[in-house]
Scaffold this motif. Structure first.
Motif, PDB file in Angstrom:
ATOM      1  N   VAL A   1      27.259  41.657  54.588  1.00 51.31           N
ATOM      2  CA  VAL A   1      28.132  42.678  54.008  1.00 51.31           C
ATOM      3  C   VAL A   1      29.562  42.148  53.927  1.00 51.31           C
ATOM      4  CG1 VAL A   1      29.052  45.007  54.260  1.00 51.31           C
ATOM      5  CG2 VAL A   1      26.671  44.537  54.868  1.00 51.31           C
ATOM      6  N   ILE A   2      30.052  41.614  55.051  1.00 48.07           N
ATOM      7  CA  ILE A   2      31.427  41.105  55.091  1.00 48.07           C
ATOM      8  C   ILE A   2      31.537  39.789  54.325  1.00 48.07           C
ATOM      9  CG2 ILE A   2      33.337  40.470  56.610  1.00 48.07           C
ATOM     10  CD1 ILE A   2      31.814  42.027  58.855  1.00 48.07           C
ATOM     11  N   GLY A   3      30.621  38.887  54.600  1.00 47.22           N
ATOM     12  CA  GLY A   3      30.669  37.574  53.967  1.00 47.22           C
ATOM     13  C   GLY A   3      30.342  37.596  52.492  1.00 47.22           C
ATOM     14  N   GLY A   4      29.728  38.686  52.035  1.00 48.07           N
ATOM     15  CA  GLY A   4      29.374  38.785  50.625  1.00 48.07           C
ATOM     16  C   GLY A   4      30.566  38.793  49.694  1.00 48.07           C
ATOM     17  N   LEU A   5      31.761  39.062  50.220  1.00 45.93           N
ATOM     18  CA  LEU A   5      32.955  39.074  49.379  1.00 45.93           C
ATOM     19  C   LEU A   5      33.203  37.713  48.742  1.00 45.93           C
ATOM     20  CD1 LEU A   5      35.385  40.650  48.328  1.00 45.93           C
ATOM     21  CD2 LEU A   5      36.633  39.992  50.403  1.00 45.93           C
ATOM     22  N   ALA A   6      32.927  36.640  49.492  1.00 43.96           N
ATOM     23  CA  ALA A   6      33.137  35.295  48.947  1.00 43.96           C
ATOM     24  C   ALA A   6      32.235  35.054  47.736  1.00 43.96           C
ATOM     25  CB  ALA A   6      32.876  34.252  50.022  1.00 43.96           C
ATOM     26  N   GLY A   7      30.987  35.478  47.826  1.00 40.72           N
ATOM     27  CA  GLY A   7      30.059  35.305  46.709  1.00 40.72           C
ATOM     28  C   GLY A   7      30.313  36.242  45.556  1.00 40.72           C
ATOM     29  N   ALA A   8      31.118  37.277  45.793  1.00 40.61           N
ATOM     30  CA  ALA A   8      31.424  38.250  44.735  1.00 40.61           C
ATOM     31  C   ALA A   8      32.638  37.856  43.910  1.00 40.61           C
ATOM     32  CB  ALA A   8      31.657  39.633  45.365  1.00 40.61           C
ATOM     33  N   MET A   9      33.324  36.784  44.270  1.00 37.49           N
ATOM     34  CA  MET A   9      34.594  36.423  43.661  1.00 37.49           C
ATOM     35  C   MET A   9      34.522  35.792  42.261  1.00 37.49           C
ATOM     36  SD  MET A   9      37.163  37.313  45.529  1.00 37.49           S
ATOM     37  CE  MET A   9      38.528  36.174  45.245  1.00 37.49           C
ATOM     38  N   PRO A  10      33.442  35.136  41.853  1.00 39.54           N
ATOM     39  CA  PRO A  10      33.460  34.412  40.577  1.00 39.54           C
ATOM     40  C   PRO A  10      33.949  35.185  39.355  1.00 39.54           C
ATOM     41  CG  PRO A  10      31.560  33.719  41.821  1.00 39.54           C
ATOM     42  CD  PRO A  10      32.200  34.835  42.615  1.00 39.54           C
ATOM     43  N   PRO A  11      33.593  36.473  39.136  1.00 45.78           N
ATOM     44  CA  PRO A  11      34.157  37.141  37.953  1.00 45.78           C
ATOM     45  C   PRO A  11      35.683  37.214  37.977  1.00 45.78           C
ATOM     46  CG  PRO A  11      32.356  38.433  38.890  1.00 45.78           C
ATOM     47  CD  PRO A  11      32.660  37.360  39.874  1.00 45.78           C
ATOM     48  N   LEU A  12      36.255  37.421  39.162  1.00 41.10           N
ATOM     49  CA  LEU A  12      37.711  37.420  39.296  1.00 41.10           C
ATOM     50  C   LEU A  12      38.271  36.034  39.007  1.00 41.10           C
ATOM     51  CD1 LEU A  12      40.410  38.740  40.149  1.00 41.10           C
ATOM     52  CD2 LEU A  12      39.844  38.133  42.512  1.00 41.10           C
ATOM     53  N   LEU A  13      37.592  35.001  39.481  1.00 41.10           N
ATOM     54  CA  LEU A  13      38.038  33.637  39.233  1.00 41.10           C
ATOM     55  C   LEU A  13      38.017  33.321  37.742  1.00 41.10           C
ATOM     56  CD1 LEU A  13      36.059  31.858  42.107  1.00 41.10           C
ATOM     57  CD2 LEU A  13      38.400  32.749  42.172  1.00 41.10           C
ATOM     58  N   GLY A  14      36.957  33.755  37.069  1.00 42.41           N
ATOM     59  CA  GLY A  14      36.891  33.554  35.623  1.00 42.41           C
ATOM     60  C   GLY A  14      37.996  34.296  34.899  1.00 42.41           C
ATOM     61  N   TRP A  15      38.288  35.506  35.352  1.00 42.70           N
ATOM     62  CA  TRP A  15      39.342  36.327  34.729  1.00 42.70           C
ATOM     63  C   TRP A  15      40.706  35.673  34.917  1.00 42.70           C
ATOM     64  CZ3 TRP A  15      37.940  41.504  32.977  1.00 42.70           C
ATOM     65  CH2 TRP A  15      38.992  42.191  32.389  1.00 42.70           C
TER      66      TRP A  15
ATOM     67  N   ALA B   1      42.749  44.813  37.589  1.00 45.44           N
ATOM     68  CA  ALA B   1      41.891  45.812  38.217  1.00 45.44           C
ATOM     69  C   ALA B   1      40.467  45.769  37.667  1.00 45.44           C
ATOM     70  CB  ALA B   1      42.485  47.210  38.031  1.00 45.44           C
ATOM     71  N   HIS B   2      40.323  45.481  36.369  1.00 47.63           N
ATOM     72  CA  HIS B   2      38.980  45.414  35.788  1.00 47.63           C
ATOM     73  C   HIS B   2      38.166  44.275  36.403  1.00 47.63           C
ATOM     74  CE1 HIS B   2      40.101  47.760  31.864  1.00 47.63           C
ATOM     75  NE2 HIS B   2      40.105  48.504  32.963  1.00 47.63           N
ATOM     76  N   ALA B   3      38.826  43.163  36.678  1.00 48.76           N
ATOM     77  CA  ALA B   3      38.137  42.050  37.331  1.00 48.76           C
ATOM     78  C   ALA B   3      37.701  42.436  38.736  1.00 48.76           C
ATOM     79  CB  ALA B   3      39.054  40.831  37.378  1.00 48.76           C
ATOM     80  N   LEU B   4      38.514  43.225  39.412  1.00 48.71           N
ATOM     81  CA  LEU B   4      38.157  43.668  40.763  1.00 48.71           C
ATOM     82  C   LEU B   4      36.945  44.602  40.740  1.00 48.71           C
ATOM     83  CD1 LEU B   4      41.715  44.260  42.263  1.00 48.71           C
ATOM     84  CD2 LEU B   4      40.184  42.309  42.633  1.00 48.71           C
ATOM     85  N   LEU B   5      36.774  45.343  39.652  1.00 51.63           N
ATOM     86  CA  LEU B   5      35.571  46.176  39.520  1.00 51.63           C
ATOM     87  C   LEU B   5      34.321  45.301  39.445  1.00 51.63           C
ATOM     88  CD1 LEU B   5      36.516  49.038  37.018  1.00 51.63           C
ATOM     89  CD2 LEU B   5      36.226  49.182  39.490  1.00 51.63           C
TER      90      LEU B   5
ATOM     91  N   MET C   1      33.547  44.218  42.838  1.00 48.95           N
ATOM     92  CA  MET C   1      32.968  45.321  43.606  1.00 48.95           C
ATOM     93  C   MET C   1      31.476  45.478  43.308  1.00 48.95           C
ATOM     94  SD  MET C   1      34.181  49.330  43.769  1.00 48.95           S
ATOM     95  CE  MET C   1      35.894  48.816  43.900  1.00 48.95           C
ATOM     96  N   ILE C   2      31.088  45.253  42.049  1.00 51.37           N
ATOM     97  CA  ILE C   2      29.672  45.347  41.690  1.00 51.37           C
ATOM     98  C   ILE C   2      28.852  44.324  42.470  1.00 51.37           C
ATOM     99  CG2 ILE C   2      28.007  44.915  39.836  1.00 51.37           C
ATOM    100  CD1 ILE C   2      30.012  46.205  37.906  1.00 51.37           C
ATOM    101  N   ILE C   3      29.293  43.053  42.465  1.00 49.36           N
ATOM    102  CA  ILE C   3      28.531  42.014  43.160  1.00 49.36           C
ATOM    103  C   ILE C   3      28.586  42.231  44.673  1.00 49.36           C
ATOM    104  CG2 ILE C   3      28.249  39.534  43.510  1.00 49.36           C
ATOM    105  CD1 ILE C   3      29.514  39.063  40.817  1.00 49.36           C
ATOM    106  N   PHE C   4      29.723  42.676  45.173  1.00 51.18           N
ATOM    107  CA  PHE C   4      29.870  42.945  46.600  1.00 51.18           C
ATOM    108  C   PHE C   4      28.867  44.006  47.068  1.00 51.18           C
ATOM    109  CE2 PHE C   4      31.986  45.310  50.094  1.00 51.18           C
ATOM    110  CZ  PHE C   4      32.106  44.278  51.008  1.00 51.18           C
ATOM    111  N   THR C   5      28.659  45.029  46.251  1.00 48.06           N
ATOM    112  CA  THR C   5      27.716  46.096  46.589  1.00 48.06           C
ATOM    113  C   THR C   5      26.279  45.653  46.364  1.00 48.06           C
ATOM    114  OG1 THR C   5      29.410  47.651  45.810  1.00 48.06           O
ATOM    115  CG2 THR C   5      27.231  48.559  46.253  1.00 48.06           C
ATOM    116  N   TRP C   6      26.060  44.800  45.384  1.00 46.58           N
ATOM    117  CA  TRP C   6      24.712  44.301  45.065  1.00 46.58           C
ATOM    118  C   TRP C   6      24.188  43.357  46.140  1.00 46.58           C
ATOM    119  CZ3 TRP C   6      23.791  39.045  44.299  1.00 46.58           C
ATOM    120  CH2 TRP C   6      22.551  38.695  43.758  1.00 46.58           C
TER     121      TRP C   6
END
Length: 302
Positions: free
Chosen positions: A149-163, A172-176, A179-184
């Protein structure tokens, strides 16, 4: 007749081992989400050269993080059925070889992003590598059942990196998308953890099915798929996406909820692994739907 030159078997096997060290399937999914982030960051098509440099840089650093995971987890990997044949765990590559390879990937990826893309993306991608390879793999993975749950944030970052690669700013849209990958991530990984529960118990890894039991984990997976359904509505509700995404997201998330329901209330021996495999398709298709919706929405407005 011309003879086809071939590498000796030893070298051919070694290159395959280096390739396996990068976890190519995992990295491909990460790069896909980063690439979609690049495309969604602006109305038109991104500059081709910038997009190629960003894709390569993010891919190289993601591969470096994967290689570091092999290094840190080699003793555990050697005891688990799912991972015992990994190149470092089996001794086909030495720790020193893997460390040099991962540092080469990380250094070249960081420099490429810093020089050819922008410093913000370079530092954020490096921070993601540190979060996965050090914070998650070395500490959280062994410390708490909430590790994914906590460590999943690192794997959720690529869309933000691309943005940020396209715009050099955090939006903010990139952060959404993050959030999708973080929850998935938790229901995705916990389904696999249920399937491999005995492996994790054997190496005293505090994964949720080991510490809280399989039934508790099934309930957590089901609840997370409900939360994921709501989180996936946010891009539509804030006007980031249109009807194409809303329809595609709804269908995909109802499918994930159905798998989670079956896992909880009507499980068969293969249900956990089937849920895990569906979750991969879920995320991949969801991001492709985001891309389709983006250009459909743009063309409708023009």
């Amino acid at each position: 007749m011309l003879k086809v030159l071939a590498l000796p078997h030893h070298y051919s096997q070694q290159w395959r081992d280096y390739y396996q060290l990068t976890k190519p399937k995992v990295v491909a999914l990460l790069v896909l989400t980063a690439w979609v982030g690049m495309m969604l960051a602006q109305p038109g098509l991104p500059k081709f050269g910038l997009m190629v440099a960003a894709t390569l840089g993010i891919g190289l650093l993601s591969a470096a993080a994967a290689a570091m995971n092999h290094i840190v987890d080699q003793r555990i990997d050697a005891q688990m059925a799912r991972t015992y044949n990994r190149p470092v765990a089996r001794g086909r590559l030495t720790t020193q070889q893997a460390v040099k390879f991962s540092l080469l990937l990380a250094g070249s990826g960081f420099l490429l992003l810093f020089i050819a893309v922008n410093p913000l993306t370079a530092w954020l991608t490096l921070a993601s590598l540190f979060g996965y390879a050090v914070v998650y793999t070395m500490f959280l993975k062994r410390a708490t059942p909430q590790n994914i749950v906590i460590g999943g944030l690192a794997g959720a970052m690529p869309p933000l990196l691309g943005w940020t690669a396209m715009t050099a700013e955090v939006h903010a849209h990139a952060l959404l998308l993050v959030m999708i990958i973080f929850t998935w991530t938790p229901p995705h990984f916990w389904a696999l953890a249920i399937h491999r529960r005995d492996d994790y118990a054997k190496v005293n890894m505090p994964m949720l099915p080991v510490t809280h039991g399989i039934e508790f984990t099934k309930s957590a997976i089901f609840l997370y798929t409900l939360v994921l359904f709501l989180v996936c509505l946010l891009p539509y509700l804030v006007g980031m996406t249109g009807a194409v995404y809303l329809l595609g997201s709804t269908v995909l998330n109802l499918g994930f909820i159905w798998y989670a329901w079956q896992l909880k209330f009507n499980a068969k021996p293969e249900t956990a692994m089937a849920t895990f495999k569906f979750s991969i398709w879920h995320l991949m298709v969801l991001f492709l739907v985001l891309l389709l919706d983006h250009y459909w929405f743009i063309s409708a407005l023009s």
